[in-house]
Design an enzyme around this catalytic site. Structure first.
Site, PDB file in Angstrom:
ATOM      1  N   TRP A  99       3.885   4.609   8.261  1.00  0.00           N
ATOM      2  CA  TRP A  99       4.704   4.987   7.104  1.00  0.00           C
ATOM      3  C   TRP A  99       6.042   4.260   7.161  1.00  0.00           C
ATOM      4  O   TRP A  99       7.093   4.838   7.404  1.00  0.00           O
ATOM      5  CB  TRP A  99       4.915   6.501   7.066  1.00  0.00           C
ATOM      6  CG  TRP A  99       3.650   7.282   6.846  1.00  0.00           C
ATOM      7  CD1 TRP A  99       2.454   6.817   6.391  1.00  0.00           C
ATOM      8  CD2 TRP A  99       3.473   8.689   7.079  1.00  0.00           C
ATOM      9  NE1 TRP A  99       1.532   7.837   6.317  1.00  0.00           N
ATOM     10  CE2 TRP A  99       2.132   9.001   6.724  1.00  0.00           C
ATOM     11  CE3 TRP A  99       4.309   9.708   7.540  1.00  0.00           C
ATOM     12  CZ2 TRP A  99       1.619  10.293   6.829  1.00  0.00           C
ATOM     13  CZ3 TRP A  99       3.796  11.007   7.639  1.00  0.00           C
ATOM     14  CH2 TRP A  99       2.473  11.290   7.287  1.00  0.00           C
ATOM     15  N   HIS A 138       1.959  -1.486   1.904  1.00  0.00           N
ATOM     16  CA  HIS A 138       2.742  -0.387   1.342  1.00  0.00           C
ATOM     17  C   HIS A 138       3.905   0.002   2.236  1.00  0.00           C
ATOM     18  O   HIS A 138       3.973  -0.379   3.406  1.00  0.00           O
ATOM     19  CB  HIS A 138       1.848   0.839   1.132  1.00  0.00           C
ATOM     20  CG  HIS A 138       1.148   1.285   2.391  1.00  0.00           C
ATOM     21  ND1 HIS A 138      -0.165   0.953   2.651  1.00  0.00           N
ATOM     22  CD2 HIS A 138       1.568   2.016   3.461  1.00  0.00           C
ATOM     23  CE1 HIS A 138      -0.520   1.464   3.823  1.00  0.00           C
ATOM     24  NE2 HIS A 138       0.524   2.109   4.336  1.00  0.00           N
ATOM     25  N   GLU A 176      -6.286  -2.743  -5.269  1.00  0.00           N
ATOM     26  CA  GLU A 176      -5.210  -3.622  -4.832  1.00  0.00           C
ATOM     27  C   GLU A 176      -3.842  -3.245  -5.388  1.00  0.00           C
ATOM     28  O   GLU A 176      -2.818  -3.532  -4.764  1.00  0.00           O
ATOM     29  CB  GLU A 176      -5.528  -5.069  -5.215  1.00  0.00           C
ATOM     30  CG  GLU A 176      -6.717  -5.645  -4.444  1.00  0.00           C
ATOM     31  CD  GLU A 176      -7.136  -7.022  -4.921  1.00  0.00           C
ATOM     32  OE1 GLU A 176      -6.468  -7.562  -5.842  1.00  0.00           O
ATOM     33  OE2 GLU A 176      -8.116  -7.564  -4.386  1.00  0.00           O
ATOM     34  N   ASP A 189       3.098   0.985  -3.175  1.00  0.00           N
ATOM     35  CA  ASP A 189       2.337  -0.254  -3.046  1.00  0.00           C
ATOM     36  C   ASP A 189       3.191  -1.486  -3.331  1.00  0.00           C
ATOM     37  O   ASP A 189       3.714  -1.657  -4.445  1.00  0.00           O
ATOM     38  CB  ASP A 189       1.144  -0.229  -4.016  1.00  0.00           C
ATOM     39  CG  ASP A 189      -0.004  -1.096  -3.536  1.00  0.00           C
ATOM     40  OD1 ASP A 189      -0.672  -0.704  -2.568  1.00  0.00           O
ATOM     41  OD2 ASP A 189      -0.215  -2.178  -4.124  1.00  0.00           O
ATOM     42  N   ARG A 218      -2.855  -7.152  14.146  1.00  0.00           N
ATOM     43  CA  ARG A 218      -3.875  -6.385  13.441  1.00  0.00           C
ATOM     44  C   ARG A 218      -3.244  -5.965  12.122  1.00  0.00           C
ATOM     45  O   ARG A 218      -2.141  -5.407  12.101  1.00  0.00           O
ATOM     46  CB  ARG A 218      -4.307  -5.169  14.250  1.00  0.00           C
ATOM     47  CG  ARG A 218      -5.405  -4.322  13.563  1.00  0.00           C
ATOM     48  CD  ARG A 218      -4.831  -3.180  12.769  1.00  0.00           C
ATOM     49  NE  ARG A 218      -5.856  -2.266  12.266  1.00  0.00           N
ATOM     50  CZ  ARG A 218      -5.613  -1.230  11.493  1.00  0.00           C
ATOM     51  NH1 ARG A 218      -4.364  -0.953  11.097  1.00  0.00           N
ATOM     52  NH2 ARG A 218      -6.592  -0.455  11.068  1.00  0.00           N
ATOM     53  N   ASP A 220      -3.211  -3.778   8.737  1.00  0.00           N
ATOM     54  CA  ASP A 220      -3.702  -2.543   8.138  1.00  0.00           C
ATOM     55  C   ASP A 220      -4.055  -2.767   6.666  1.00  0.00           C
ATOM     56  O   ASP A 220      -3.481  -3.626   5.992  1.00  0.00           O
ATOM     57  CB  ASP A 220      -2.610  -1.472   8.258  1.00  0.00           C
ATOM     58  CG  ASP A 220      -3.074  -0.103   7.849  1.00  0.00           C
ATOM     59  OD1 ASP A 220      -4.017   0.405   8.460  1.00  0.00           O
ATOM     60  OD2 ASP A 220      -2.473   0.469   6.909  1.00  0.00           O
ATOM     61  N   HIS A 224      -6.541  -3.832   0.349  1.00  0.00           N
ATOM     62  CA  HIS A 224      -5.676  -3.317  -0.703  1.00  0.00           C
ATOM     63  C   HIS A 224      -4.636  -4.349  -1.153  1.00  0.00           C
ATOM     64  O   HIS A 224      -3.760  -4.032  -1.965  1.00  0.00           O
ATOM     65  CB  HIS A 224      -4.994  -2.031  -0.240  1.00  0.00           C
ATOM     66  CG  HIS A 224      -5.964  -0.895  -0.068  1.00  0.00           C
ATOM     67  ND1 HIS A 224      -6.389  -0.121  -1.117  1.00  0.00           N
ATOM     68  CD2 HIS A 224      -6.631  -0.448   1.030  1.00  0.00           C
ATOM     69  CE1 HIS A 224      -7.251   0.771  -0.683  1.00  0.00           C
ATOM     70  NE2 HIS A 224      -7.418   0.597   0.628  1.00  0.00           N
ATOM     71  N   GLU A 244      -8.070  -5.028   8.763  1.00  0.00           N
ATOM     72  CA  GLU A 244      -8.905  -3.855   8.527  1.00  0.00           C
ATOM     73  C   GLU A 244      -9.455  -3.885   7.104  1.00  0.00           C
ATOM     74  O   GLU A 244      -8.694  -3.785   6.136  1.00  0.00           O
ATOM     75  CB  GLU A 244      -8.083  -2.579   8.723  1.00  0.00           C
ATOM     76  CG  GLU A 244      -8.862  -1.314   8.408  1.00  0.00           C
ATOM     77  CD  GLU A 244      -7.968  -0.151   8.027  1.00  0.00           C
ATOM     78  OE1 GLU A 244      -8.349   0.986   8.337  1.00  0.00           O
ATOM     79  OE2 GLU A 244      -6.899  -0.381   7.422  1.00  0.00           O
ATOM     80  N   ASP A 312      -8.780   5.810  12.999  1.00  0.00           N
ATOM     81  CA  ASP A 312      -9.130   6.259  11.653  1.00  0.00           C
ATOM     82  C   ASP A 312     -10.506   6.898  11.564  1.00  0.00           C
ATOM     83  O   ASP A 312     -10.868   7.418  10.507  1.00  0.00           O
ATOM     84  CB  ASP A 312      -9.081   5.079  10.676  1.00  0.00           C
ATOM     85  CG  ASP A 312      -7.665   4.608  10.392  1.00  0.00           C
ATOM     86  OD1 ASP A 312      -6.767   5.462  10.333  1.00  0.00           O
ATOM     87  OD2 ASP A 312      -7.455   3.395  10.245  1.00  0.00           O
TER      88      ASP A 312
END
Length: 515
Positions: A99, A138, A176, A189, A218, A220, A224, A244, A312
């Site tokens: 976050w 995001h 997306e 986003d 990596r 995330d 998206h 991912e 996850d």
């Protein structure tokens, strides 16, 4: 903090860059920074249901590198490092690191810039690599609509896509450009079509790499963000990056392998879990998805991240605790084509289900290695993989084949390794008859590295083995090994009267000169 120019970062990368080929030689231990180890070695209570910071840190990771290296891992993947949303939300605290509120500052809960640099140095001194998790898609807010002034460096609504929730995963535009999260923590986003946003992220990822000597990333929530964002971002990163793509369809995942070095191989993960979650799982379906991915992915499966658990998804032992099934499922990432990843706690038999229960504190295990069968299992598999790499210069570019697929048995050939897997379970007695396709010559002496039992290949390299306890059998030519340390490496495994002693060695082609 992160204000240097990209050109300077590119210069630094020339000395530190870790390529996909270099990462292929590695196996990765993934950890949740807040839950792995504390700086002072304390073991505070940590109830996963509370979703709070429990006290893990980068210094704590340094303190437990012996534990990680004992199992044979030569790279670690840590949680996102940047500053996150503070305080309690309806979804807990941001101990996991996903976050983001300030891309230009570090998460002080995990330590200082000096601590992070010390972690990179400690790893490199051991010939190990550092992978850092990053979030580009995001940033996080605790109100809806968000207070954009709380976000850095994007503090205006124009830097983000117009609000809408992701609701239709069959609509790529929705995936997306709409938002993840919920009304407690809306994940705002980023407008990755905006030139200013694009330029920032290119500079930012290069600076992370150079400032903290990062060897890989990596990424995330890769799916998206539009696909054509990623090639230039990969170039700016300057090191191996794996993304991912949380999706089980090979055809959906395959295009992302053309825009980034690697992806987390979710299609295989789903079939791997299904194959070994019970004695009625389909091994053929696992074979089918691997063969489909070998044909569809840009680099076959050689640079994907191969895994059984992560932060996850539910831990495998929340599905089954049958140790025969568990050991076979855990074996797959270390005998397959990709870069193996083990999620912390798997080796200790952790059983947490979905988030947040799969994010347990590892210090509660005591980091015990003695009398821990899965710790020894992973250690031997890592050693066997290194031995195969050292024995055959083409091992890492040799695609797995399946010379035998039965109802409950599967033979996986990746010369010089032949892995015999089964889902008969711990109460079963598996038997394999592999008549061809092993790559061995008649009379080749083989050793099962898990038990140190020796076998001799029959006509045309055929192999016949009867197992026990539903355990896998991992065969390598005995001639690939020094004959010194088999009993020590195999721990308390029982051996046959034909036991020979072996040690597993490999020299890495690494920019740090470690071995």
């Amino acid at each position: 903090m992160l204000g240097s120019v990209l050109a300077a970062c590119a210069l630094a990368a020339s000395a530190l860059a870790a390529t996909p080929a270099e990462w292929q030689q590695r196996s990765i231990y993934q950890l949740v920074t807040d839950r792995f180890a504390t700086s002072d070695g304390s073991s505070p209570t940590c109830d996963t249901e509370d979703r709070i910071y429990c006290g893990g840190s980068w210094q704590g990771v340094i303190n437990q590198l012996d534990y990680i290296q004992y199992m044979g891992f030569d790279a670690i993947w840590i949680s996102p490092i940047v500053a996150n949303l503070e305080g309690s939300t309806g979804d807990g605290y941001s101990y996991h690191g996903y976050w983001t509120v300030d891309q230009n500052a570090l998460n002080e809960h995990f330590g200082t810039a000096s601590d992070l640099n010390n972690l990179a140095t400690a790893l490199h001194d051991r010939g190990m690599y550092l992978m850092v998790d990053i979030v580009v898609n995001h940033m996080a807010a605790n109100t809806l609509p968000p207070d954009y002034s709380t976000l850095t460096p994007f503090n205006a609504e124009s830097s983000f896509h117009t609000f809408c929730w992701v609701t239709d995963y069959n609509n790529q535009t929705n995936v997306e450009q709409c938002w993840l999260g919920d009304s407690n923590v809306p994940l705002v986003d980023c407008n990755t079509e905006d030139d200013g946003v694009i330029d920032f992220f290119h500079n930012w990822v290069g600076e992370l790499r150079s400032n903290y000597s990062v060897d890989g990333f990596r990424i995330d929530t890769l799916k998206h963000v539009r696909k054509d964002f990623w090639p230039d971002f990969q170039t700016a990163a300057g090191v191996y990056a794996v993304g991912e793509v949380f999706e089980g369809d090979v055809n959906y995942v395959a295009p992302y392998t053309k825009v980034l070095d690697g992806v987390l191989d979710y299609p295989t993960y789903y079939q791997l879990t299904s194959a070994f979650e019970s004695t009625s799982g389909s091994l053929q379906n696992l074979v089918n998805v691997v063969q489909q991915a070998q044909s569809a992915y840009e680099n076959q499966l050689f640079t994907v991240g191969t895994f059984l658990e992560n932060q996850d998804n539910p831990r495998f032992q929340s599905i089954t605790t049958d140790q025969g099934l568990v050991k076979n499922a855990m074996t797959w990432p270390l005998i397959a084509d990709g870069i193996p990843i083990l999620y912390y706690g798997q080796e200790q038999g952790y059983t947490g289900s979905n988030d947040p229960y799969n994010r347990e504190a590892l210090w509660l295990s005591g980091y015990v290695i003695e009398d821990k069968p899965l710790v020894h299992h992973v250690r031997i598999l890592n050693a066997a993989r290194k031995a195969a790499i050292a024995t055959s210069s083409s091992y890492l570019s040799t695609a797995v084949t399946f010379p035998s697929v039965g109802g409950n048995t599967l033979a996986v050939s990746k010369y010089p390794m032949l892995s015999l897997l089964t889902n008969v379970g711990a109460s079963g007695t598996p038997a394999w008859d592999v008549s061809s396709g092993t790559g061995y010559s008649s009379g080749t002496e083989l050793i099962d590295v898990l038990t140190c039992t020796t076998y001799t290949a029959g006509s045309g390299g055929s192999v016949s083995v009867t197992g026990s306890g539903g355990n896998p059998v991992i065969l390598l030519p005995t001639g690939a090994f020094n004959t010194t340390y088999c009993s020590a490496l195999a721990g308390t495994h029982s051996t046959s009267s034909h036991t020979v002693a072996v040690t597993f060695e490999v020299e890495y082609d690494t920019v740090y000169g470690g071995q």
